[in-house]
Every structure is written in structure tokens, then in C-alpha cells.
Write an enzyme that holds these catalytic residues in place. Structure first.
Site, mmCIF file in Angstrom:
data_model
loop_
_atom_site.group_PDB
_atom_site.id
_atom_site.type_symbol
_atom_site.label_atom_id
_atom_site.label_comp_id
_atom_site.label_asym_id
_atom_site.label_seq_id
_atom_site.Cartn_x
_atom_site.Cartn_y
_atom_site.Cartn_z
ATOM 1 N N GLN A 1 0.844 -1.186 0.000
ATOM 2 C CA GLN A 1 0.000 0.000 0.000
ATOM 3 C C GLN A 1 0.884 1.242 0.000
ATOM 4 O O GLN A 1 1.697 1.445 0.904
ATOM 5 C CB GLN A 1 -0.936 0.066 1.207
ATOM 6 C CG GLN A 1 -1.963 1.183 1.025
ATOM 7 C CD GLN A 1 -2.827 1.427 2.236
ATOM 8 O OE1 GLN A 1 -2.314 1.803 3.283
ATOM 9 N NE2 GLN A 1 -4.126 1.220 2.102
ATOM 10 N N GLY B 1 -9.557 -7.175 8.477
ATOM 11 C CA GLY B 1 -8.929 -6.212 9.363
ATOM 12 C C GLY B 1 -8.452 -6.763 10.684
ATOM 13 O O GLY B 1 -7.697 -7.736 10.737
ATOM 14 N N ARG B 2 -8.896 -6.134 11.790
ATOM 15 C CA ARG B 2 -8.347 -6.430 13.116
ATOM 16 C C ARG B 2 -8.341 -7.911 13.492
ATOM 17 O O ARG B 2 -7.429 -8.341 14.198
ATOM 18 C CB ARG B 2 -9.084 -5.623 14.182
ATOM 19 C CG ARG B 2 -8.804 -4.126 14.112
ATOM 20 C CD ARG B 2 -9.393 -3.385 15.313
ATOM 21 N NE ARG B 2 -9.226 -1.957 15.157
ATOM 22 C CZ ARG B 2 -10.135 -1.133 14.650
ATOM 23 N NH1 ARG B 2 -11.289 -1.640 14.222
ATOM 24 N NH2 ARG B 2 -9.920 0.150 14.548
ATOM 25 N N ARG C 1 -7.651 2.307 -2.668
ATOM 26 C CA ARG C 1 -8.531 2.260 -1.499
ATOM 27 C C ARG C 1 -9.243 3.597 -1.340
ATOM 28 O O ARG C 1 -8.609 4.660 -1.335
ATOM 29 C CB ARG C 1 -7.750 1.928 -0.227
ATOM 30 C CG ARG C 1 -8.685 1.562 0.927
ATOM 31 C CD ARG C 1 -7.946 1.132 2.167
ATOM 32 N NE ARG C 1 -8.785 0.251 2.972
ATOM 33 C CZ ARG C 1 -8.634 0.062 4.274
ATOM 34 N NH1 ARG C 1 -7.688 0.689 4.936
ATOM 35 N NH2 ARG C 1 -9.423 -0.761 4.930
ATOM 36 N N TYR D 1 -6.146 10.831 4.243
ATOM 37 C CA TYR D 1 -4.764 11.090 3.854
ATOM 38 C C TYR D 1 -4.725 11.894 2.551
ATOM 39 O O TYR D 1 -5.754 12.364 2.084
ATOM 40 C CB TYR D 1 -3.991 9.772 3.787
ATOM 41 C CG TYR D 1 -3.920 9.101 5.149
ATOM 42 C CD1 TYR D 1 -3.323 9.755 6.233
ATOM 43 C CD2 TYR D 1 -4.476 7.848 5.362
ATOM 44 C CE1 TYR D 1 -3.286 9.166 7.491
ATOM 45 C CE2 TYR D 1 -4.431 7.244 6.625
ATOM 46 C CZ TYR D 1 -3.839 7.906 7.682
ATOM 47 O OH TYR D 1 -3.804 7.336 8.926
#
Length: 377
Positions: free
Chosen positions: A96, A324-325, A235, A188
Site C-alpha cells: 500500500q 482487518g483487526r 482504497r 490522507y
């Protein structure tokens, strides 16, 4: 469907489970990926696709302590250890590519200068992770502090940042990555150009929707020319407002972004949904509109259960699902999901910084289901 292979372009995944990007802040001096990081990623190589943690394309692009870069020869060498380990374990991994824009601090910037953004706007309450002691990820102490006030990029600086993305993509290929993902979400830099309330420019990169999408399109086109269409994803976070990035008409904005990316031909769009407890669910009508307007592969990441993932695949909203997590504490997550096994709980105090504890020491579930053992590298 979750456990069946999926092909886009030259990439074939062993299943439809994605390990999405998750910052863990364990890079060594010089922002270099380490042997420990190689172990961490290879432990999780049974994911159909791994997307690395955010990897800054330049020193200017860094917003948090101890995050890896991909702009120096040493960083390329460090990442090669990671990709070699993942490939040896049968996995596929994309890098990424990340520029945080304003979500940084002067202490992280070259020459202690101000961070850059589309506009000179401060996102109040948006904090960044800095090294409070200077001793590195294992011996140092991290601290969350308000990001520094940014300056607006001059228009003649923008081509240089587009070139940084393209060079980072070349470096990613040299490091052995199977492809790259552009981080255009979570407030971002790319997101700071897209969202109307983060972009007050009055030149060709601001104002109208077409102008606000210009930076995204230029970066995507430049990187596509380096890696090829099937080896790039983007993304986006259409309906979340993280890190102070807010758009006045998000559905129209992000359907237009998806259309533009489809015209460029990027291999996939990765939609970041809200993933906190009781997070709002993205409307089905928006998912259907996105599917209709974008011809490529769609990846969704958020607060997914196995059942919710299967629903998204069956209804055609998504082709791949990021969890994810749960991947932090469950290196064998695909196996656990497939066999409906209980999941380990993650230690949030060890999410950022530190060593192996809370990083590579989470156990796999044994086939007998009687006990658990440390994940093999």
C-alpha cells in the site's frame, strides 16, 4: 464463496479473504521493514491477498513513528525479506503506497518543515503517533499528539509527488510485491484532494468535482503505467469521515471517482467501510450503484462476520472481503472462519510499536481443537 479462488488479471487468490492494511509501527531505523515483519506477514499468508501496512512513498509522506517506507534502497531490501517470506508460504502481497498529507507532525518531516496538503486546513483533534524518546519501536515510547498545521501544496509541486508515487511503485516491484494499492482513504493526501471540505483550492486541483478528482486520476494513471492495470488497486472511503476529511455529496463524489478509475482500468477498488462497534452499514443501493458503474474487482473491508461476507459475495456487491483487526490476533484466520472456530482476542496495548509480543506470538488453532500453538513463521 468466501473460500473459493478468485482471479483478476494475472492474480489468482487462494480464497476471497483479504488481510487489509493495518499500521503496526515496527519498522527499524531508516523506516526499514524487518525480519520480524517478514515473520508476521508470512504467518498470515493463507489470506487470499495481503495488502501491506501503509508504506510511505517519501519522507514527506510519513505521519507516524516507526512506519516503513519504500523510497530508499535499504527499504526495498527490507521489504524483499517480507515478500520472499510470504511467497515461500504460498501467499500474495501488494504494497500500500501512502502519503499522509497533513496528518503528520513537523518532527516527522524533513527539516522539521510543515506537512503538506491540498489546502492549509487543520483537522482539529486528529492525532499522530510520534516517538517520545527516540529509542525506536522496541525500546521507545509512543505518544499521540495533534497533527501540525499544514501548508497548501504549490501547483508546481504536485507533479513531483505524482512522480514519487510512480517511483514507489517501481520500488515495490523491485522488492518483490505482486502489485500495489494507492491509499486514497481515511483522510490522507489523496482523500484531502477529493473531499470538498478538505480542499479549498481555486486552481485546477480544487473547486469542481472534476478538479478535486484530478490528483487521484494523475496518480492512478502514473502508477498504472509502471505496474500494469491488473496490479494496481485504489482504497477509497466513500461514506466515512476519518481524519477530518468530509465531502458534501459523498455518494456522487465517489461514484464519479469509481467511474474515473474504471476508465483508467485499475484492477480493483478497495472500499473502506466503518469498522467500529455499532458502525453504520453502507446502504445496499450505494453498493449496487458502485457495482454498476465500476467494471473491475471490488474489495470491501469493515466490520465483517463470515455470514456478512458471504452475503456481500452472494449478492454481487463484492468480489473479495477484508477482515482487518481479526487478522492481528488470528494468523490462521481463514482456517478459523472456514471451520467456525473461536477467535483470539487482540491486545490493543500492543497494536503499535514494540517487538514480538502482541505481534508474532498469537497462536494458531490446532486441528484437534484441544490446544493452541504459536504460529509458525
Amino acid at each position: 464463496m468466501l473460500f473459493t479462488p478468485y482471479t483478476f488479471g494475472h492474480i489468482t487468490t487462494r480464497n476471497r479473504i483479504v488481510m487489509p492494511p493495518m499500521t503496526r509501527s515496527r519498522a527499524a531505523a531508516g523506516d526499514v521493514a524487518t525480519d520480524l515483519m517478514a515473520e508476521y506477514y508470512s504467518q498470515r499468508a493463507t489470506a487470499g491477498l495481503i495488502i501491506s501496512e501503509g508504506t510511505q512513498i517519501s519522507r514527506q509522506g510519513q505521519g507516524y513513528a516507526w512506519t516503513p517506507g519504500i523510497y530508499s534502497p535499504g527499504q526495498v531490501t527490507g521489504w524483499r525479506k517480507v515478500t520472499d517470506a510470504v511467497h515461500a508460504a504460498g501467499g500474495t502481497i501488494f504494497a500500500q503506497l501512502w502519503h499522509v498529507g497533513r496528518v503528520s507532525h513537523t518532527t516527522l518531516q524533513p527539516g522539521n518543515t510543515a506537512p503538506v496538503s491540498s489546502s492549509a486546513l487543520v483537522a482539529e483533534g486528529v492525532k499522530v503517533f510520534v516517538d517520545a524518546t527516540g529509542h525506536g519501536p522496541q525500546g521507545g515510547v509512543g505518544e499521540m499528539i495533534q497533527h501540525s498545521a499544514p501548508r497548501a501544496l504549490n501547483i508546481d509541486e504536485i507533479p513531483g509527488i505524482v512522480a514519487d508515487y510512480a517511483q514507489a511503485a517501481r520500488n515495490a516491484l523491485a522488492a518483490g510485491f505482486d502489485g500495489v494499492e494507492l491509499h486514497g482513504a481515511n483522510g490522507y493526501l489523496i482523500n484531502q484532494f477529493i473531499d470538498s471540505q478538505a480542499n479549498t483550492r481555486d486552481d485546477e486541483y480544487g473547486g469542481s468535482l472534476a478538479n478535486r478528482l484530478r490528483f487521484l486520476k494523475e496518480v492512478a494513471q502514473a502508477v498504472t503505467e509502471v505496474v500494469g492495470k491488473d496490479r494496481i488497486g485504489v482504497r477509497l472511503a466513500p461514506l466515512t469521515t476519518l481524519q477530518g476529511a468530509v465531502d458534501d455529496t459523498p455518494e456522487a463524489t465517489y461514484l464519479a471517482a469509481a467511474h474515473a478509475l474504471g476508465q483508467i482500468g485499475v484492477g480493483y477498488i478497495h472500499i473502506a467501510e466503518a469498522d467500529w462497534e455499532d458502525a453504520p452499514v453502507m446502504p445496499a443501493a450505494f453498493k449496487e450503484a458502485l457495482r454498476a458503474i465500476y467494471p473491475g474487482t471490488l474489495v470491501y473491508s469493515g466490520n465483517y462476520s463470515k455470514a456478512r461476507a458471504e452475503e456481500a459475495l452472494t449478492k454481487g456487491w463484492a468480489d473479495l472481503i477484508g477482515f482487518g483487526r481479526p487478522f492481528i490476533a488470528n494468523p490462521d484466520l481463514p482456517y478459523r472462519l472456514q471451520h467456525d472456530l473461536p477467535l483470539n482476542a487482540g491486545d490493543r496495548s500492543k497494536y503499535f510499536g514494540g517487538g514480538a509480543a502482541g505481534y508474532t506470538d498469537y497462536p494458531r488453532f490446532t486441528p484437534q481443537g484441544q490446544s493452541e500453538t504459536k504460529a509458525a513463521a
